[in-house]
Design an enzyme around this catalytic site. Structure first.
Site, PDB file in Angstrom:
ATOM      1  N   LYS A 114       0.814  -1.208   0.000  1.00 54.92           N
ATOM      2  CA  LYS A 114       0.000   0.000   0.000  1.00 54.92           C
ATOM      3  C   LYS A 114       0.853   1.266   0.000  1.00 54.92           C
ATOM      4  O   LYS A 114       0.503   2.240  -0.659  1.00 54.92           O
ATOM      5  CB  LYS A 114      -0.958   0.009   1.201  1.00 54.92           C
ATOM      6  CG  LYS A 114      -2.126  -0.958   1.036  1.00 54.92           C
ATOM      7  CD  LYS A 114      -3.239  -0.690   2.033  1.00 54.92           C
ATOM      8  CE  LYS A 114      -4.424  -1.614   1.723  1.00 54.92           C
ATOM      9  NZ  LYS A 114      -5.516  -1.470   2.709  1.00 54.92           N
ATOM     10  N   LYS A 195      -4.692 -10.348  -7.258  1.00 56.10           N
ATOM     11  CA  LYS A 195      -5.995 -10.459  -6.596  1.00 56.10           C
ATOM     12  C   LYS A 195      -6.931  -9.366  -7.105  1.00 56.10           C
ATOM     13  O   LYS A 195      -6.486  -8.281  -7.500  1.00 56.10           O
ATOM     14  CB  LYS A 195      -5.838 -10.403  -5.072  1.00 56.10           C
ATOM     15  CG  LYS A 195      -5.501  -9.033  -4.528  1.00 56.10           C
ATOM     16  CD  LYS A 195      -5.759  -8.941  -3.020  1.00 56.10           C
ATOM     17  CE  LYS A 195      -5.563  -7.484  -2.577  1.00 56.10           C
ATOM     18  NZ  LYS A 195      -6.001  -7.196  -1.230  1.00 56.10           N
ATOM     19  N   LYS A 198     -10.056  -3.024  -5.730  1.00 56.47           N
ATOM     20  CA  LYS A 198     -10.616  -1.782  -6.261  1.00 56.47           C
ATOM     21  C   LYS A 198      -9.538  -0.969  -6.975  1.00 56.47           C
ATOM     22  O   LYS A 198      -9.851  -0.088  -7.761  1.00 56.47           O
ATOM     23  CB  LYS A 198     -11.285  -0.967  -5.149  1.00 56.47           C
ATOM     24  CG  LYS A 198     -10.347  -0.613  -4.024  1.00 56.47           C
ATOM     25  CD  LYS A 198     -11.101   0.086  -2.916  1.00 56.47           C
ATOM     26  CE  LYS A 198     -10.203   0.300  -1.720  1.00 56.47           C
ATOM     27  NZ  LYS A 198     -10.144  -0.844  -0.801  1.00 56.47           N
TER      28      LYS A 198
HETATM   29  P1  ADP Z   1      -9.735  -3.996  -0.506  1.00 55.22           P
HETATM   30  O1  ADP Z   1      -8.800  -5.177  -0.459  1.00 55.22           O
HETATM   31  O2  ADP Z   1     -10.533  -3.926  -1.759  1.00 55.22           O
HETATM   32  O3  ADP Z   1      -9.031  -2.713  -0.141  1.00 55.22           O
HETATM   33  P2  ADP Z   1     -10.578  -4.350   2.195  1.00 55.22           P
HETATM   34  O4  ADP Z   1      -9.120  -4.250   2.491  1.00 55.22           O
HETATM   35  O5  ADP Z   1     -11.501  -3.439   2.927  1.00 55.22           O
HETATM   36  O6  ADP Z   1     -10.808  -4.187   0.643  1.00 55.22           O
HETATM   37  O7  ADP Z   1     -10.997  -5.843   2.384  1.00 55.22           O
HETATM   38  C1  ADP Z   1     -12.253  -6.246   2.869  1.00 55.22           C
HETATM   39  C2  ADP Z   1     -12.302  -7.744   2.980  1.00 55.22           C
HETATM   40  O8  ADP Z   1     -12.338  -8.330   1.680  1.00 55.22           O
HETATM   41  C3  ADP Z   1     -11.084  -8.370   3.681  1.00 55.22           C
HETATM   42  O9  ADP Z   1     -11.532  -9.439   4.494  1.00 55.22           O
HETATM   43  C4  ADP Z   1     -10.245  -8.869   2.556  1.00 55.22           C
HETATM   44  O10 ADP Z   1      -9.430  -9.948   2.923  1.00 55.22           O
HETATM   45  C5  ADP Z   1     -11.310  -9.302   1.564  1.00 55.22           C
HETATM   46  N1  ADP Z   1     -10.835  -9.258   0.187  1.00 55.22           N
HETATM   47  C6  ADP Z   1     -10.400  -8.173  -0.492  1.00 55.22           C
HETATM   48  N2  ADP Z   1     -10.053  -8.492  -1.741  1.00 55.22           N
HETATM   49  C7  ADP Z   1     -10.265  -9.830  -1.867  1.00 55.22           C
HETATM   50  C8  ADP Z   1     -10.100 -10.770  -2.947  1.00 55.22           C
HETATM   51  N3  ADP Z   1      -9.651 -10.382  -4.125  1.00 55.22           N
HETATM   52  N4  ADP Z   1     -10.429 -12.066  -2.715  1.00 55.22           N
HETATM   53  C9  ADP Z   1     -10.886 -12.473  -1.503  1.00 55.22           C
HETATM   54  N5  ADP Z   1     -11.069 -11.638  -0.465  1.00 55.22           N
HETATM   55  C10 ADP Z   1     -10.761 -10.337  -0.631  1.00 55.22           C
HETATM   56 NA    NA Z   2      -7.590  -5.935   1.418  1.00 58.26          NA
END
Ligand code: ADP
Ligand code: NA
Length: 328
Positions: A114, A195, A198
């Site tokens: 990040k 993965k 967003k």
């Molecule tokens: P982002 O990764 O989009 O910034 P967050 O960090 O808020 O979103 O993650 C929210 C939840 O979604 C966490 O439990 C994270 O592990 C899960 N998550 C995020 N991206 C993925 C993905 N590509 N596959 C599975 N789980 C995911």
């Molecule tokens: Na995440």
């Protein structure tokens, strides 16, 4: 015997959650409500560790809460709240920060990823996993439903709980990550070695829960696969199609074996077309339901205030215990 305590959080950092969030975490949030005492929160304190716009953050917190309800998080059964409304979170984070080695914090790979994307990296982004540990430990949490990318943070949380308990006496439940293997990492549709996120480089890479159904269909149909046109599960050599199969199995309540049998000798066109319908059917209704919850702001804010109150009852008890143990 109490039911297992479950806690998880999600950042209000985009206008819509995505399919990775849903399959990796949010679907489990909904299912666990039946068997656990659940606490679910919109982690706005985490969201300010990168640049943000105050008005946008406030709105996104509400849209996030409304989306969670649209997915089936039931505020009558689970505490649904916004993290900044429970001041115990940063208070315990300070204490946990004092237990954390500098080198230990420096090993967190998500920080490396990040911070590389930021022009200016904050101390808050660096200490984010410590706040996350406090989030979890405040509720004497048994299980934390998250995606694979959170495993390292959960390990840190466990280490900190064990260390604190060892130094000051039993204070915190040591939590386990609750990660569903098949959907632990949903891949980017355009770059299936990454993965889904967003911050996907391609506009086709990520399916948002609030996308128009036709947008969802287009993204699935244009997903990157491979040239051998065989619907076969092989995450190493066929990451694109294997990812689509995982999505199909989860949303279509079927298995990888059945999918392979069904599409044997038929190529990718039929498979992607059918998956596009499964995705549009399962996620399509979420947008309208989210809108309904957002239409009554007073009611939404009342629900979140009630959730925060329920959360504080548990969080304040744990914080008081930790304060006493530490000598305050
Ligand atoms: P982002 O990764 O989009 O910034 P967050 O960090 O808020 O979103 O993650 C929210 C939840 O979604 C966490 O439990 C994270 O592990 C899960 N998550 C995020 N991206 C993925 C993905 N590509 N596959 C599975 N789980 C995911
Ligand atoms: Na995440």
């Amino acid at each position: 015997d109490r039911k297992p305590r479950v806690l998880s959080g999600i950042q209000p950092t985009s206008d819509s959650f995505h399919l990775g969030n849903y399959l990796g975490a949010l679907r489990q949030w909904v299912a666990l409500q039946d068997v656990a005492d659940a606490f679910y929160m919109v982690v706005d304190l985490h969201a300010i560790t990168v640049e943000h716009e105050p008005k946008v953050l406030h709105e996104r917190s509400r849209v996030s809460a409304a989306q969670l309800m649209a997915l089936g998080v039931d505020p009558e059964r689970s505490a649904l709240f916004v993290q900044s409304q429970v001041p115990e979170h940063p208070m315990l984070a300070w204490i946990m920060g004092a237990q954390t080695g500098f080198g230990e914090a420096g090993r967190m790979t998500q920080f490396k990823d990040k911070s590389a994307k930021q022009e200016r990296t904050t101390v808050g982004l660096f200490t984010y996993p410590i706040l996350q540990a406090a989030d979890i430990l405040l509720y004497q949490t048994d299980q934390v439903p998250v995606g694979e990318d959170q495993r390292q943070h959960l390990e840190l949380t466990r280490d900190l709980a064990i260390r604190f308990n060892g130094t000051y006496g039993q204070t915190f439940t040591v939590p386990d990550a609750y990660i569903v293997k098949e959907t632990a990492t949903i891949k980017d549709l355009a770059e299936p070695e990454k993965k889904m996120s967003k911050s996907s480089a391609s506009p086709r890479g990520c399916v948002y829960l609030l996308d128009e159904p036709n947008q969802m269909r287009k993204k699935i149909k244009s997903a990157v696969t491979d040239s051998d046109a065989e619907v076969r599960y092989d995450p190493e050599r066929k990451p694109g199609v294997s990812n689509l199969m995982n999505i199909y199995a989860a949303l279509g309540s079927t298995t990888l074996d059945k999918i392979e049998a069904e599409y044997a000798g038929r190529g990718y066109g039929d498979f992607k077309g059918d998956l596009a319908e499964v995705v549009a059917d399962s996620l399509g209704p979420i947008a309208a339901r989210t809108k309904e919850y957002l239409a009554d702001r007073a009611e939404l804010d009342r629900i979140l205030a009630k959730g925060a109150e329920k959360a504080r009852q548990v969080a304040s008890r744990t914080l008081a215990k930790a304060y006493k143990k530490i000598g305050f």
